[in-house]
Design a protein around this motif. Structure first.
Motif, mmCIF file in Angstrom:
data_model
loop_
_atom_site.group_PDB
_atom_site.id
_atom_site.type_symbol
_atom_site.label_atom_id
_atom_site.label_comp_id
_atom_site.label_asym_id
_atom_site.label_seq_id
_atom_site.Cartn_x
_atom_site.Cartn_y
_atom_site.Cartn_z
ATOM 1 N N PHE A 85 47.588 35.718 41.398
ATOM 2 C CA PHE A 85 46.256 35.983 41.965
ATOM 3 C C PHE A 85 46.196 35.477 43.399
ATOM 4 N N ARG A 86 45.868 36.369 44.309
ATOM 5 C CA ARG A 86 45.707 35.943 45.703
ATOM 6 C C ARG A 86 44.535 36.708 46.310
ATOM 7 N N TYR A 87 43.689 35.976 47.007
ATOM 8 C CA TYR A 87 42.557 36.613 47.658
ATOM 9 C C TYR A 87 43.054 37.224 48.951
ATOM 10 N N GLU A 88 43.381 38.530 48.905
ATOM 11 C CA GLU A 88 43.931 39.226 50.063
ATOM 12 C C GLU A 88 43.147 40.505 50.290
ATOM 13 N N LYS A 89 43.431 41.173 51.399
ATOM 14 C CA LYS A 89 42.785 42.449 51.676
ATOM 15 C C LYS A 89 43.538 43.535 50.902
ATOM 16 N N GLY A 126 50.207 48.483 47.709
ATOM 17 C CA GLY A 126 51.225 47.446 47.552
ATOM 18 C C GLY A 126 50.707 46.032 47.729
ATOM 19 N N ARG A 127 49.401 45.876 47.873
ATOM 20 C CA ARG A 127 48.835 44.524 48.005
ATOM 21 C C ARG A 127 47.521 44.470 47.240
ATOM 22 N N SER A 128 47.483 43.669 46.202
ATOM 23 C CA SER A 128 46.254 43.569 45.424
ATOM 24 C C SER A 128 45.925 42.105 45.176
ATOM 25 N N ARG A 129 44.780 41.861 44.554
ATOM 26 C CA ARG A 129 44.360 40.473 44.341
ATOM 27 C C ARG A 129 44.905 39.910 43.044
ATOM 28 N N CYS A 140 55.016 37.298 61.240
ATOM 29 C CA CYS A 140 53.693 37.902 61.395
ATOM 30 C C CYS A 140 53.879 39.422 61.544
ATOM 31 N N LYS A 141 52.932 40.170 60.940
ATOM 32 C CA LYS A 141 53.068 41.622 60.951
ATOM 33 C C LYS A 141 52.456 42.279 62.209
ATOM 34 N N CYS A 142 51.731 41.486 63.052
ATOM 35 C CA CYS A 142 51.112 42.079 64.256
ATOM 36 C C CYS A 142 52.159 42.559 65.253
ATOM 37 N N VAL A 152 61.811 34.491 57.416
ATOM 38 C CA VAL A 152 61.578 33.050 57.306
ATOM 39 C C VAL A 152 60.652 32.864 56.117
ATOM 40 N N ARG A 153 60.742 31.743 55.506
ATOM 41 C CA ARG A 153 59.739 31.407 54.512
ATOM 42 C C ARG A 153 59.134 30.135 55.061
ATOM 43 N N GLY A 154 57.859 30.182 55.341
ATOM 44 C CA GLY A 154 57.266 29.069 56.072
ATOM 45 C C GLY A 154 57.025 27.801 55.280
ATOM 46 N N SER A 160 56.384 46.548 52.648
ATOM 47 C CA SER A 160 57.679 47.107 52.278
ATOM 48 C C SER A 160 58.638 46.082 51.677
ATOM 49 N N THR A 161 58.231 44.810 51.658
ATOM 50 C CA THR A 161 59.109 43.810 51.048
ATOM 51 C C THR A 161 58.927 43.848 49.534
ATOM 52 N N VAL A 162 59.940 44.374 48.843
ATOM 53 C CA VAL A 162 59.818 44.450 47.385
ATOM 54 C C VAL A 162 60.237 43.142 46.728
ATOM 55 N N CYS A 163 61.041 42.374 47.436
ATOM 56 C CA CYS A 163 61.539 41.137 46.849
ATOM 57 C C CYS A 163 61.724 40.087 47.940
ATOM 58 N N GLY A 164 61.276 38.863 47.684
ATOM 59 C CA GLY A 164 61.483 37.786 48.643
ATOM 60 C C GLY A 164 61.987 36.554 47.914
ATOM 61 N N GLY A 165 62.960 35.886 48.499
ATOM 62 C CA GLY A 165 63.473 34.709 47.816
ATOM 63 C C GLY A 165 64.249 33.795 48.733
ATOM 64 N N MET A 223 59.517 39.289 42.838
ATOM 65 C CA MET A 223 59.459 40.738 43.090
ATOM 66 C C MET A 223 58.131 41.249 42.572
ATOM 67 N N GLY A 224 57.410 41.989 43.391
ATOM 68 C CA GLY A 224 56.141 42.553 42.942
ATOM 69 C C GLY A 224 56.371 43.881 42.236
ATOM 70 N N ILE A 225 55.853 43.986 40.998
ATOM 71 C CA ILE A 225 56.100 45.200 40.202
ATOM 72 C C ILE A 225 55.468 46.436 40.856
ATOM 73 N N THR A 226 54.275 46.289 41.436
ATOM 74 C CA THR A 226 53.626 47.453 42.068
ATOM 75 C C THR A 226 54.513 48.030 43.169
ATOM 76 N N ARG A 227 55.101 47.133 43.956
ATOM 77 C CA ARG A 227 55.957 47.623 45.048
ATOM 78 C C ARG A 227 57.223 48.260 44.500
ATOM 79 N N LEU A 228 57.720 47.762 43.365
ATOM 80 C CA LEU A 228 58.880 48.403 42.733
ATOM 81 C C LEU A 228 58.508 49.828 42.321
HETATM 82 P P1 ATP Z 1 53.824 39.417 52.039
HETATM 83 O O1 ATP Z 1 54.461 39.036 53.336
HETATM 84 O O2 ATP Z 1 53.995 40.864 51.684
HETATM 85 O O3 ATP Z 1 52.415 38.920 51.885
HETATM 86 P P2 ATP Z 1 54.700 37.106 50.636
HETATM 87 O O4 ATP Z 1 55.675 36.422 51.500
HETATM 88 O O5 ATP Z 1 53.315 36.597 50.556
HETATM 89 O O6 ATP Z 1 54.679 38.660 50.931
HETATM 90 P P3 ATP Z 1 55.946 36.194 48.216
HETATM 91 O O7 ATP Z 1 55.034 35.069 48.023
HETATM 92 O O8 ATP Z 1 57.325 35.940 48.637
HETATM 93 O O9 ATP Z 1 55.277 37.273 49.170
HETATM 94 O O10 ATP Z 1 55.965 37.076 46.888
HETATM 95 C C1 ATP Z 1 57.112 37.763 46.437
HETATM 96 C C2 ATP Z 1 56.824 39.228 46.208
HETATM 97 O O11 ATP Z 1 55.629 39.407 45.473
HETATM 98 C C3 ATP Z 1 56.601 40.027 47.472
HETATM 99 O O12 ATP Z 1 57.799 40.406 48.035
HETATM 100 C C4 ATP Z 1 55.848 41.227 46.936
HETATM 101 O O13 ATP Z 1 56.721 42.169 46.339
HETATM 102 C C5 ATP Z 1 54.989 40.606 45.866
HETATM 103 N N1 ATP Z 1 53.618 40.329 46.363
HETATM 104 C C6 ATP Z 1 53.210 39.275 47.090
HETATM 105 N N2 ATP Z 1 51.891 39.347 47.320
HETATM 106 C C7 ATP Z 1 51.443 40.474 46.696
HETATM 107 C C8 ATP Z 1 50.165 41.114 46.551
HETATM 108 N N3 ATP Z 1 49.058 40.578 47.059
HETATM 109 N N4 ATP Z 1 50.100 42.270 45.859
HETATM 110 C C9 ATP Z 1 51.194 42.824 45.310
HETATM 111 N N5 ATP Z 1 52.425 42.272 45.397
HETATM 112 C C10 ATP Z 1 52.560 41.117 46.086
#
Ligand code: ATP
Ligand code: MG
Length: 420
Positions: A112-116, A120-123, A209-211, A257-259, A279-284, A306-311
């Protein structure tokens, strides 16, 4: 009355999409199992402090995106924004840090994340994640990368590339951080407002940053790999030689980078083309400092999310066809109350032996039942009325056309299983 709607950024997943989700989940489980990873399930909410310490106070996730709440006793909790902190907490709490190395765990969990909300990005989203504990060898990094890569290829995802970077360790990062901050300060006029703040709290994060403007600044920034200590550069070299020898394509990408402070050495992302901005389907990456940070022993670790929606978006982009669910092997149509009882008993018997079978439970006419059987794609239909009850024989109609369109045979109703 006003219709109640689902919260913004959440989903109702129903057929036919649910079959795609299950297909992804099944594939992910099978692949993780092949790599010797075992499933772990942790709570949906945790003490807020776990994420403040585990994800990091200066991250966007903790500062802006968490769903926090106070329970009736006034304790502060948060809905899980990610999976790793919970897994580490569970490992420590259950005394598992001493298990045979490597400890390999995976999870499929709602986050759960409060995002816009956008494509490929949901709450509320579902993350497949893995963690490998107890190895500081590059073979561990290789294993999780290879697992992620196998999942993507098992799912038929094409046009995806692996981006790798090393962000150093507590001994070499301060020097890099200094160089980066001094570069960013000189260019701060070109940074977005968020990044001007990040510059003070979490400067590495400016690099991803995506800007548009910030990307331009990032392009000229000093690179972590140029500031690495000997140990960190040897680690990266070992990892890339493993990837090379297993013919895994990758690019070294200084923007990955992972901050978070406890991320060390390897960081990586799998980036899919053509699925939009997210477009990042997987981060680690590797996080050798996290277990200790959360009160456990010093235990090296690495993993990914890995986010399933993005997969699913990437699968669609790659034209993957997900196998559809099996259809009913038999529909038993009936006329009259006595025939319906017989139909129910045939169907119950078949279901007990594992056959997918259906009959009327709505009270439809025979014509409507036939139409319904066709609609659900039943392979065969058995028709029962008074005379069939009496003779114990009925017509079994083939609906698939495999043995001739609409062909039919007369059978004993009690032996229908043999004909399916
Ligand atoms: P982003 O830069 O896209 O916000 P993040 O660095 O916040 O990604 P991570 O915390 O590394 O993402 O999460 C790992 C994966 O989870 C991401 O690569 C993505 O596939 C998925 N993910 C992250 N946030 C969301 C979201 N709000 N909705 C859907 N999938 C998400
Ligand atoms: Mg994010």
């Amino acid at each position: 009355m006003e219709q109640i709607r689902k919260p913004r950024g959440t989903m109702d997943i129903t057929a036919p999409d649910i079959y795609k989700w299950r297909y992804v989940e099944d594939t992910v489980r099978k692949t993780a199992d092949r790599f010797g990873f075992e499933e772990i399930r942790t709570p949906t909410f945790e003490e807020l402090s776990l994420f403040q310490r585990g994800v990091g106070d200066t991250t966007d996730v903790v500062q802006k995106e968490m769903y926090t709440f106070e329970d009736r006793e006034g304790k502060l909790f948060a809905l899980k924004p990610e999976g790793t902190a919970s897994v580490v907490r569970a490992l420590i709490e259950n005394g598992k840090c001493g298990d045979a190395f490597p400890i390999r765990l995976y999870y499929i969990t709602n986050c759960f994340r409060y995002e816009k909300p956008q494509a490929g990005r949901s709450r509320e989203f579902v993350q497949f994640g893995t963690e490998l504990f107890g190895s500081s060898d590059a073979g561990a990094d290789f294993t999780v990368i290879s697992l992620a890569s196998s999942v993507l290829s098992e799912l038929g995802i094409k046009n995806v590339s692996l981006h790798i970077n090393s962000i150093g360790c507590p001994s070499c990062r301060p020097k890099y951080r200094e160089a980066l901050v001094s570069y960013l300060e000189k260019n701060s006029a070109f940074l977005c407002q968020t990044c001007r703040e990040r510059l003070k709290t979490n400067p590495l994060r400016v690099l991803d940053c995506k800007c548009e403007e910030c990307r331009k600044v990032a392009a000229g920034a000093p690179k972590t790999v140029d500031y690495q200590c000997e140990e960190c550069s040897a680690h990266l070299e070992k990892l890339t030689s493993m990837l090379d020898s297993c013919k895994t394509d990758y690019v070294i990408d200084p923007h990955i980078v992972r901050g978070l402070d406890y991320y060390t050495k390897t960081v990586f992302e799998f980036i899919a083309e053509g699925i939009g901005a997210q477009s990042t389907v997987c981060g680690g990456g590797r996080y050798d400092g996290l277990v200790k940070e959360l009160g456990g022993p010093s235990l090296p670790a690495c993993g990914f999310g890995m986010g399933i929606t993005r997969l699913l978006l990437a699968m669609e982009q790659s034209g993957v066809e997900v196998p559809s669910p099996s259809r009913a092997a038999l529909y038993v149509a009936s006329m009259g109350a006595a025939a319906q009882l017989k139909a129910l008993s045939i169907v119950s018997g078949l279901r007990q032996v594992g056959v997918k079978a259906e009959c009327d439970v709505v009270g439809r006419s025979l014509k409507a039942q036939m139409k319904y059987a066709d609609k659900i794609g039943a392979a065969k239909v058995l028709i029962i009325g008074d005379s069939e009850l009496e003779s114990g024989r009925a017509v079994l109609k083939d609906m698939t056309g495999s043995i001739g369109e609409g062909s039919q045979v007369e059978i004993e109703t009690d032996r229908v299983a043999e004909y399916l």
